[in-house]
Every structure is written in C-alpha cells, then in structure tokens.
Write a protein that holds these residues in place. Sequence first.
Motif, PDB file in Angstrom:
ATOM      1  N   PRO A  12       0.807  -1.225   0.000  1.00  0.00           N
ATOM      2  CA  PRO A  12       0.000   0.000   0.000  1.00  0.00           C
ATOM      3  C   PRO A  12       0.845   1.283   0.000  1.00  0.00           C
ATOM      4  O   PRO A  12       0.331   2.348  -0.363  1.00  0.00           O
ATOM      5  CB  PRO A  12      -0.832  -0.109   1.293  1.00  0.00           C
ATOM      6  CG  PRO A  12      -0.135  -1.114   2.144  1.00  0.00           C
ATOM      7  CD  PRO A  12       0.588  -2.032   1.206  1.00  0.00           C
ATOM      8  N   GLY A  13       2.119   1.172   0.368  1.00  0.00           N
ATOM      9  CA  GLY A  13       2.962   2.373   0.403  1.00  0.00           C
ATOM     10  C   GLY A  13       3.508   2.773  -0.963  1.00  0.00           C
ATOM     11  O   GLY A  13       4.133   3.816  -1.106  1.00  0.00           O
ATOM     12  N   TYR A  14       3.284   1.931  -1.963  1.00  0.00           N
ATOM     13  CA  TYR A  14       3.830   2.200  -3.286  1.00  0.00           C
ATOM     14  C   TYR A  14       2.687   2.517  -4.243  1.00  0.00           C
ATOM     15  O   TYR A  14       1.819   1.690  -4.500  1.00  0.00           O
ATOM     16  CB  TYR A  14       4.626   0.991  -3.782  1.00  0.00           C
ATOM     17  CG  TYR A  14       5.851   0.726  -2.943  1.00  0.00           C
ATOM     18  CD1 TYR A  14       7.109   1.192  -3.330  1.00  0.00           C
ATOM     19  CD2 TYR A  14       5.752   0.049  -1.731  1.00  0.00           C
ATOM     20  CE1 TYR A  14       8.232   0.979  -2.542  1.00  0.00           C
ATOM     21  CE2 TYR A  14       6.858  -0.170  -0.926  1.00  0.00           C
ATOM     22  CZ  TYR A  14       8.095   0.296  -1.339  1.00  0.00           C
ATOM     23  OH  TYR A  14       9.198   0.102  -0.556  1.00  0.00           O
ATOM     24  N   GLU A  15       2.712   3.724  -4.778  1.00  0.00           N
ATOM     25  CA  GLU A  15       1.620   4.125  -5.651  1.00  0.00           C
ATOM     26  C   GLU A  15       1.992   3.893  -7.109  1.00  0.00           C
ATOM     27  O   GLU A  15       3.062   4.315  -7.575  1.00  0.00           O
ATOM     28  CB  GLU A  15       1.283   5.602  -5.430  1.00  0.00           C
ATOM     29  CG  GLU A  15      -0.104   5.946  -5.950  1.00  0.00           C
ATOM     30  CD  GLU A  15      -0.319   7.448  -6.074  1.00  0.00           C
ATOM     31  OE1 GLU A  15      -1.170   7.836  -6.901  1.00  0.00           O
ATOM     32  OE2 GLU A  15       0.366   8.215  -5.365  1.00  0.00           O
ATOM     33  N   ILE A  16       1.094   3.206  -7.796  1.00  0.00           N
ATOM     34  CA  ILE A  16       1.322   2.942  -9.214  1.00  0.00           C
ATOM     35  C   ILE A  16       0.808   4.167  -9.986  1.00  0.00           C
ATOM     36  O   ILE A  16      -0.383   4.471  -9.949  1.00  0.00           O
ATOM     37  CB  ILE A  16       0.543   1.692  -9.687  1.00  0.00           C
ATOM     38  CG1 ILE A  16       0.745   0.513  -8.728  1.00  0.00           C
ATOM     39  CG2 ILE A  16       0.903   1.346 -11.135  1.00  0.00           C
ATOM     40  CD1 ILE A  16       2.123  -0.079  -8.687  1.00  0.00           C
ATOM     41  N   THR A  17       1.706   4.858 -10.641  1.00  0.00           N
ATOM     42  CA  THR A  17       1.282   6.060 -11.370  1.00  0.00           C
ATOM     43  C   THR A  17       1.169   5.806 -12.867  1.00  0.00           C
ATOM     44  O   THR A  17       0.716   6.669 -13.615  1.00  0.00           O
ATOM     45  CB  THR A  17       2.255   7.226 -11.113  1.00  0.00           C
ATOM     46  OG1 THR A  17       3.592   6.776 -11.361  1.00  0.00           O
ATOM     47  CG2 THR A  17       2.157   7.705  -9.683  1.00  0.00           C
ATOM     48  N   GLY A  18       1.590   4.626 -13.299  1.00  0.00           N
ATOM     49  CA  GLY A  18       1.456   4.318 -14.713  1.00  0.00           C
ATOM     50  C   GLY A  18       1.858   2.895 -14.995  1.00  0.00           C
ATOM     51  O   GLY A  18       2.562   2.271 -14.198  1.00  0.00           O
ATOM     52  N   GLY A  19       1.359   2.349 -16.098  1.00  0.00           N
ATOM     53  CA  GLY A  19       1.775   1.022 -16.519  1.00  0.00           C
ATOM     54  C   GLY A  19       0.795  -0.065 -16.112  1.00  0.00           C
ATOM     55  O   GLY A  19      -0.258   0.200 -15.554  1.00  0.00           O
ATOM     56  N   LYS A  20       1.163  -1.292 -16.437  1.00  0.00           N
ATOM     57  CA  LYS A  20       0.259  -2.434 -16.224  1.00  0.00           C
ATOM     58  C   LYS A  20       1.032  -3.629 -15.681  1.00  0.00           C
ATOM     59  O   LYS A  20       2.227  -3.791 -15.967  1.00  0.00           O
ATOM     60  CB  LYS A  20      -0.337  -2.883 -17.572  1.00  0.00           C
ATOM     61  CG  LYS A  20      -1.234  -1.878 -18.249  1.00  0.00           C
ATOM     62  CD  LYS A  20      -1.729  -2.504 -19.552  1.00  0.00           C
ATOM     63  CE  LYS A  20      -2.035  -1.423 -20.578  1.00  0.00           C
ATOM     64  NZ  LYS A  20      -2.214  -1.975 -21.920  1.00  0.00           N
TER      65      LYS A  20
END
Lengths: 271, 439
Positions: free
Chosen positions: A54-62
């Motif tokens: 939860p501490g890592y935010e996905i800002t792009g990609g799949k």
Amino acid sequence: MNHILKIEDLHVTVGDKPILRGVNLTIQHGETHALMGPNGSGKSTLGLAIMGHPGYEITGGKIHLNDQDVLEMEADERARAGIFLAFQRPMAIPGVKMADFLRHATTNIRRPDRKEGEELIPMREFRKELKDRMAHLRMDVEFARRYVNDGFSGGEMKRAEILQLAMLQPKFAILDETDSGLDADAVRLASESIAEIGHQKMGLLIITHHDKLLEHNPPQFTHVMLGGRIVETGGPELADELHENGYDRIRKTYPEAEAANQEMLAEEATA
Amino acid sequence: MTTTTLSTFDAAGFESFLQERQEPQWLKEMRQQAWNQAEAMQWPERRHEEWLRTDIRMFQINRFGIPSSVASDVEPEQVAEAHQLRAGVETAGQIETLDSQIVNASLKETWKERGVLFGSLEDHCESQADLVREYLFSVTNTEHDKFAALHAATWAGGQILYVPRGVVIDEPLHIGSVLSGGGTDTTHTLVILEEGAEATLLHECNCLDPSASGLHLGGIEIIQKPNSHLRYVNLQEWGHKTFNFAMQKATVDRDATLQWTLAAMGSQLTKVNQSVDLVGPGANSQVNGVMFTEARQHIAYHTLQHHKAPNCRSDFLYKSAQQDNSRTVWRGMIKVDPEAQKTDGYQRNDNLVLSSNARADSIPGLEIEADDVRCTHGSTTAKVDEEQIFYARCRGFTRKEATRMIVSGFFQQIFDRITIDSVRDALGDAIARQVREYD
C-alpha cells in the motif's frame, strides 16, 4: 498451462518521489530471471509493487498475470492468484506459530475461493506435509513451533521464506535478496533448495547481488536495473560480467539512469 | 422480561429487599450498616484519583432494581446455554445464577462427604453461619466507595467454595452468572481454601442479550491458608450496555499459590479493583489478564500486588487490545511492606491499539519500603503494524484474517499460561468474535 507475468511501463512513486520509471519485464512460467543492479536502483520496490504494497503508488503502466489485471487485485488476491514474494526483511508476528501461519496460508493459496471461517487443511495431513518439506530443506522440526520470524536470525528468516515458497508453490516467485545475511554454506543450501522447489516449476525472479545464489539457478535472462528502469537485459553471461566487474560499465553507458539513481540514493539518505 | 416491580436502590427499596428475605439477624445488621454507609457516601467524582479516567456520569442507578426473589420467566436451559467454559469439562460441581438468583447448584457426593462446601452463599449464611460470619467481607473493604458499600448491602445469591484442610479437588468447579436484559447481579463470591487444600474454579459472567443493559455490583473474596493451591478463571462477557463494578481480592498465606486468570470482554463500563495480598512467607501469585474492547466500551482495572511478608513472589501480566472508540485503563501497583524482604515482584501490561480512536491508559506503579527486593515493571503500547498485515496478505490472508491472527498472537502469551483446554477455547472464541475489519 503456460502462465505469463507481464509488466509494462510500470511507474511507481513513494510519497511523491518517483522510484520506478517505466519497467518492462515479461516472465514465462518455468523461466528463471536474475534481477541485478546497484543499491537504490528500485529492485525491492519492483517486488513490493508487484505484490501490491500500500505504500507504493502505481502512477502508470500495467501488470498482468495471464489475462488478469494484477493492479486491480488486493495483496491477498495476488497471492492466491499465484504470485509470491520472499521478503528481504520478513515481518515478525509474535505469538503466531510458524505451523499455524503456514497452515492457514497454504489453505488459502490452494483454495483461492475459500471464505473466511471455512475449514483449513486437516491438521494431521498438513503436519505430515510440512514435516516432509522441512526434512527436505534440512530444517529442524522445532522451527514450525516457533513464532513467525520472531527472534529469528537473518539466516533463519531467509530459510523460513524458502519454506513458505516450498509450501505455497506459487506460479511466480520473486526472491528479494534471499541470500543476504547468509554465510557461504547457507547460501549454497538456499540455492539448492530454490532450484529444487522452483526450477522449471515456477517463474522465478531472483534479486541478488551475488553469484552464489544463481549457482544452482542459472538464469535464462539477466536484467540490470538502474535509476528505476531495466537498462539492459542479457543471458547468464551478463550476470557473470556484473559479478566480476561491477556496475561501472552500466553506469557509464546509461548516464541518465545513473543520474536518477544518484538522485534516489541522495533522497533516501536525507529521508 | 419480568413484569414485576423491582425494589429500587433507595431507602424504601432496600427496606422491602430486607423484608422479603428470611435472613439471620447478624446478616440483616451487616446489610443495614453497609446501607447506612452507602447512604452517607457520595458517588465517586472524577477528581478522585481512581475515577480520573472513568466517567460514570452516564450511570444512573435508579434505572436498575435490587435483585429480588421473584421467580423469573427465563427457562433454566437458557441460562445453561449462556455458559462457555463448561464444554467438554467434567466438573466437580456447578452453580448457576440468573440476576443473582440461584437457578441450580450441585456438588458431587464424594466432595460433600469430604467436607467441601460449594453452593449458594445465601443458604450457607444459615447452615454455616459461623464460617460465613468469619470470612464474609473480611478481605474486601466495604467502605472503599459507594459501589462497594452498596454491594455489601444488597448482595444476593452468591457462591461459597470451602475446601477443608488437605482436600484436593482434582476436577474444576464451575460458576455461571447470567444477566437478563435490564437485570441486576450483586453476586458475592467467597472462596476459602484451608491449609493444603487445592481447587480449580471456573467462573464466568454472561448475558442472555448481548445488547441489553444490566448492572453488576460484585465482590470476590479469596482466602488461601498456608500451602493451598488455587487456579481461578474469570471470564466476563456481560452485555455491552452493562455497568460492571466490583471489588475482587485474594489473600494468600505461606507457601500457597494462586493463579488468577481473567478475561474482561463485556460491559459498557467496567471499574474493578483487583488485589492480591501475599501475607505469609513464600506465597506466590500469578495474575493473568486479557482485556479486549470495542465500540464505546470502557474497561478500567486498578490492580494491587501487596507484599506483606518476606520471600513472596507476584507475577502479573495484562494484555489489552482496543478497537473502535473504546478505552481501557490499567493502573497497577506493587506495594512492598518494610518486612517483605526478598520480594520478587513483576508487573507488565501490553496494549495493542487497533484504531486511531481507541485509547489505552497504562500506568504501572511501585511502592517499595523494603530494601532487599527485586521488582520490575513494564508497559508497552503499540498499534497493529501495517507491514505485518501486508506480509500476511502476501501469504493469502485477508485483511480481517491477518488482523485476527495478529491479535490472537498478541494474546498468545496469556494462552500459554492457561492449562485448561475449555478456558483456552472459550477465550480464543471470545477474542475471535470481537475482532472486526479495519481499513
């Protein structure tokens, strides 16, 4: 069945600091990949992001596992779908016996549709399986009665992660420095165990600084990460080169990635 | 629900409570004296140290009645169904009460023949007047506060366990106290172990309706003579709108051992004083406690380990977890008198705060007047670690399963000290029931 774990142009931030800046990686079931790179290049972040920390935010990609959108799944759903991470720093859960933890985990992974409160694998059956696995890994049965990672030495924690890998039999396993904190003999044992459990039976992504862990797990692919990107991919010979000569050539060849890496290290130091 | 008008906690109500009961004169006088004390006392206020953290302004005693002997329409089976500690246990005897009325009391013949008394305290005030007079309210202080005085005046039903010299009861005894919706329980429990006697007592408090209100004004007195051994388990699962006030105290003599395990799960508001006096050399006490609160529950324990004799050992461990907007208070004290040399005292309270609105007050204390002692105390307060939850989720646990596992792991240290399976199971179930999902 041929499973595929596919990561495309993955961007991850922590807080508002970019860590991964466009990672592409495809792992087929049965393949072994080595992921190398200097400190702070984003290797552990990749592992944790794949699991859904939860501490890592996905800002792009799949990220896809076969046709499933992994990014839409909770961490436990990813685990039940067959993705496993051997933690670099496993968490202690005081008061919970390793055997009880594993019995519950194994049940959930083997029966992904299990609802909370439904029966676990019968105790007797599970104990036997666990005992066999532990004997195979040359682990003392006493281990199962200890609390999860509580008061474990660095080496014991890594052994415990390998035991979990053996019990859970994932489709894809990311091993994050499963050799760190181990002495030479222990690394050899770990390397053998991983090969036995996972070689050609899983897709393995082995994050390591050293060549010993790869001794029994020759990678078909070696990836080098720098500044949050995979800058180079090669065969086993690339791993050999990096072990021998370090990352100087990589740093020189990819100055932009190197600059990003230095920036991330500096921020880590001030944080 | 009973439709009978109950006596209220006022002078007229107390008068009719006395009238209704056919009790020996000494007991009537004892009650009257306690009532007069209570009348003369104010309700505790927050400026009193013991009530600083416990707000009782919501408590209105006139909403409750003094227990009466009017028959209830609750079936005995309903009372029995509320118990949790009896599963799979062969008991030497059992006492069941509903709203302080004895529903059922029994003791195996073999123990009766050996002089063991186990039954209604009320009844034994007649049949064993000398014994009861000697010990009743000899240990707890009826003048401690208004609640203690009201309890001494209005206690009803109650239980007595008396184990004669050298008698070892090798099966547990069971007490089940049950409250109906809106009911009052003023149970007094009196336990006397003569020299060399041994017993295990499982004592649980349950309710017919978990959401209904209720009142418990209680007292427990334990008297252990030299070299006696008692295991005493309290499981408190009163309804979550029940007010729970109690004075609980043990006095442990030379070379006697007491293991007292309690779980405080129920009630809306609890304020308990739990004390152990070690009065003879070599006395040994182990007190284990679990508190687990939810919603707006407030559970406060004031504990005392009082070393009055040399070479005694007291071990104390409370583990508390709080969720939602609930709060626990633990204020502990190890007191060592000047003559209590070679004291070995230990005191510890660990807290696991499960929500940002929950609160744990943990205040250890030492008061040492002897110079050759070893006393240690500790208190920890932690939150459930998100990294632990993530780790478990990576192994396929749902968030709720992970939380439940971490919470029961937190309490494991207490479980490890419990040697009775039914107690461990009941406690484990009670904890699991109380865990909710967190975001």
